[in-house]
Design an enzyme around this catalytic site. Sequence first.
Site, PDB file in Angstrom:
ATOM      1  N   HIS A  21       0.052   3.656   3.811  1.00  0.00           N
ATOM      2  CA  HIS A  21       0.070   2.291   3.288  1.00  0.00           C
ATOM      3  C   HIS A  21      -0.906   2.097   2.129  1.00  0.00           C
ATOM      4  O   HIS A  21      -2.019   2.609   2.118  1.00  0.00           O
ATOM      5  CB  HIS A  21      -0.158   1.258   4.395  1.00  0.00           C
ATOM      6  CG  HIS A  21      -1.536   1.212   4.999  1.00  0.00           C
ATOM      7  ND1 HIS A  21      -2.533   0.414   4.496  1.00  0.00           N
ATOM      8  CD2 HIS A  21      -2.064   1.845   6.079  1.00  0.00           C
ATOM      9  CE1 HIS A  21      -3.614   0.542   5.241  1.00  0.00           C
ATOM     10  NE2 HIS A  21      -3.360   1.409   6.192  1.00  0.00           N
TER      11      HIS A  21
ATOM     12  N   ASP B 276      -9.209   3.348   3.903  1.00  0.00           N
ATOM     13  CA  ASP B 276      -8.094   2.935   4.749  1.00  0.00           C
ATOM     14  C   ASP B 276      -7.164   2.077   3.894  1.00  0.00           C
ATOM     15  O   ASP B 276      -7.437   0.913   3.650  1.00  0.00           O
ATOM     16  CB  ASP B 276      -8.620   2.132   5.942  1.00  0.00           C
ATOM     17  CG  ASP B 276      -7.531   1.592   6.839  1.00  0.00           C
ATOM     18  OD1 ASP B 276      -6.360   1.992   6.672  1.00  0.00           O
ATOM     19  OD2 ASP B 276      -7.841   0.739   7.702  1.00  0.00           O
TER      20      ASP B 276
ATOM     21  N   GLU C 253       0.766  -3.265   5.526  1.00  0.00           N
ATOM     22  CA  GLU C 253       0.471  -2.661   6.831  1.00  0.00           C
ATOM     23  C   GLU C 253      -0.601  -3.441   7.564  1.00  0.00           C
ATOM     24  O   GLU C 253      -0.537  -3.615   8.789  1.00  0.00           O
ATOM     25  CB  GLU C 253       0.042  -1.201   6.626  1.00  0.00           C
ATOM     26  CG  GLU C 253      -0.085  -0.400   7.919  1.00  0.00           C
ATOM     27  CD  GLU C 253      -1.488  -0.415   8.527  1.00  0.00           C
ATOM     28  OE1 GLU C 253      -1.677   0.208   9.597  1.00  0.00           O
ATOM     29  OE2 GLU C 253      -2.404  -1.053   7.961  1.00  0.00           O
ATOM     30  N   GLU C 254      -1.593  -3.913   6.818  1.00  0.00           N
ATOM     31  CA  GLU C 254      -2.753  -4.551   7.437  1.00  0.00           C
ATOM     32  C   GLU C 254      -2.443  -5.895   8.086  1.00  0.00           C
ATOM     33  O   GLU C 254      -3.255  -6.426   8.841  1.00  0.00           O
ATOM     34  CB  GLU C 254      -3.878  -4.730   6.405  1.00  0.00           C
ATOM     35  CG  GLU C 254      -4.457  -3.426   5.853  1.00  0.00           C
ATOM     36  CD  GLU C 254      -5.267  -2.641   6.877  1.00  0.00           C
ATOM     37  OE1 GLU C 254      -5.376  -3.089   8.033  1.00  0.00           O
ATOM     38  OE2 GLU C 254      -5.792  -1.574   6.518  1.00  0.00           O
TER      39      GLU C 254
ATOM     40  N   ASP D  82      -2.467   8.211   8.097  1.00  0.00           N
ATOM     41  CA  ASP D  82      -3.415   7.096   8.087  1.00  0.00           C
ATOM     42  C   ASP D  82      -4.812   7.631   8.365  1.00  0.00           C
ATOM     43  O   ASP D  82      -5.034   8.840   8.376  1.00  0.00           O
ATOM     44  CB  ASP D  82      -3.002   6.036   9.119  1.00  0.00           C
ATOM     45  CG  ASP D  82      -3.345   4.619   8.691  1.00  0.00           C
ATOM     46  OD1 ASP D  82      -4.450   4.411   8.146  1.00  0.00           O
ATOM     47  OD2 ASP D  82      -2.526   3.705   8.902  1.00  0.00           O
TER      48      ASP D  82
ATOM     49  N   HIS E  84     -12.668  -0.613   7.771  1.00  0.00           N
ATOM     50  CA  HIS E  84     -12.579  -2.028   7.406  1.00  0.00           C
ATOM     51  C   HIS E  84     -13.930  -2.596   6.961  1.00  0.00           C
ATOM     52  O   HIS E  84     -14.291  -3.727   7.297  1.00  0.00           O
ATOM     53  CB  HIS E  84     -11.996  -2.863   8.550  1.00  0.00           C
ATOM     54  CG  HIS E  84     -10.517  -2.713   8.681  1.00  0.00           C
ATOM     55  ND1 HIS E  84      -9.722  -3.627   9.339  1.00  0.00           N
ATOM     56  CD2 HIS E  84      -9.667  -1.748   8.240  1.00  0.00           C
ATOM     57  CE1 HIS E  84      -8.457  -3.239   9.286  1.00  0.00           C
ATOM     58  NE2 HIS E  84      -8.411  -2.091   8.629  1.00  0.00           N
TER      59      HIS E  84
END
Length: 333
Positions: free
Chosen positions: A58, A166, A195-196, A218, A301
């Site tokens: 992603h 990420d 995706e998130e 990922d 994140h």
Amino acid sequence: MLLEKLVKAFGVPGFEDEIRSIVKEHMEKYLDEVQIDTLGNVIGIKRGGKRKVLLAAHMDQIGFMVRGITEDGYLVISPMGGINPVTLRSRVIRIKGKNEYVYGVIGEKPPHIEKKSEKKEIKDLRVDIGAENGEEARKIVSIGDVGSFIPNYYEIGNRVIATALDDRAGVYTLLKVMEDVESDATIYFVASVQEEIGLRGAKVSGFKVEPDIGIAIDVTHARMPGMSKGEEPIELGKGPTIGVGPTAHPKLVRHFIESAGDIPYQIEPNPSRSGTDADVIQLTREGVATAVISIPLRYMHSSVEVLDKRDLDNTIKLIKSGLKNIAKVDLHL
């Protein structure tokens, strides 16, 4: 370096234009066909055998949206993806304003005056963009504008410290695999969107492609300070992870393990969901055999995510090795 270029490109969910253009340009150099679908997924095709294999990583990063502007000129924000408010406090951020990037700070009260009981959620944070009042702020920023961390990229020994690893690390892997991939299958390289906020891009791209096999690339949590090996067995520098669990077809797991040879890898237990694009690709139409290959990452994140360059290189090697004879894998259970 390609990874640094990817990391520094803007692209929160639904606003992946900048990162998408980089990915599309790279794909066009190596693949037979490149498409962009309605949601903005970039789908590149390397034609081969009858079996169709979808590789997904992603493009989007976590961020936030401006949902209000106060009369004294501060911005009120809402998260786009999973953000811990602690990672935003005392940070410089950037917003795609009306004409250009607008920079601001999410400031904090100094310890002299902050009450110990104060625990702020994202809705309580305010972005200071230097405006004197709301009228001045509204000249450069609108409700609905989006932003994220100021991008950064550092290499320290074998480690990379950066924003948005990420899943720009996964996108990097996707792009490097396609450069000289050898496979007995037709490979669909998908740089997915959104995706998130719910794996949305993977859901529609899986429906479009109708793959026989879907592989999500990922990142996954690596052990951090304060965690024991029992709490988190995955480590930096020990190789990519091969997921096992309901979202991992057992014959694909076995195939990647047997294909690894001398390539180091770790087994990642996913007892329910994997939290990756594989979760929705697996449920496409009548069902798809899926696998999850992940790059270990610390501090996910946040603006200071950390990976090991050796893991990144070995992820590329593992996927390329597994793709060579993937059409011969018997998927019957």
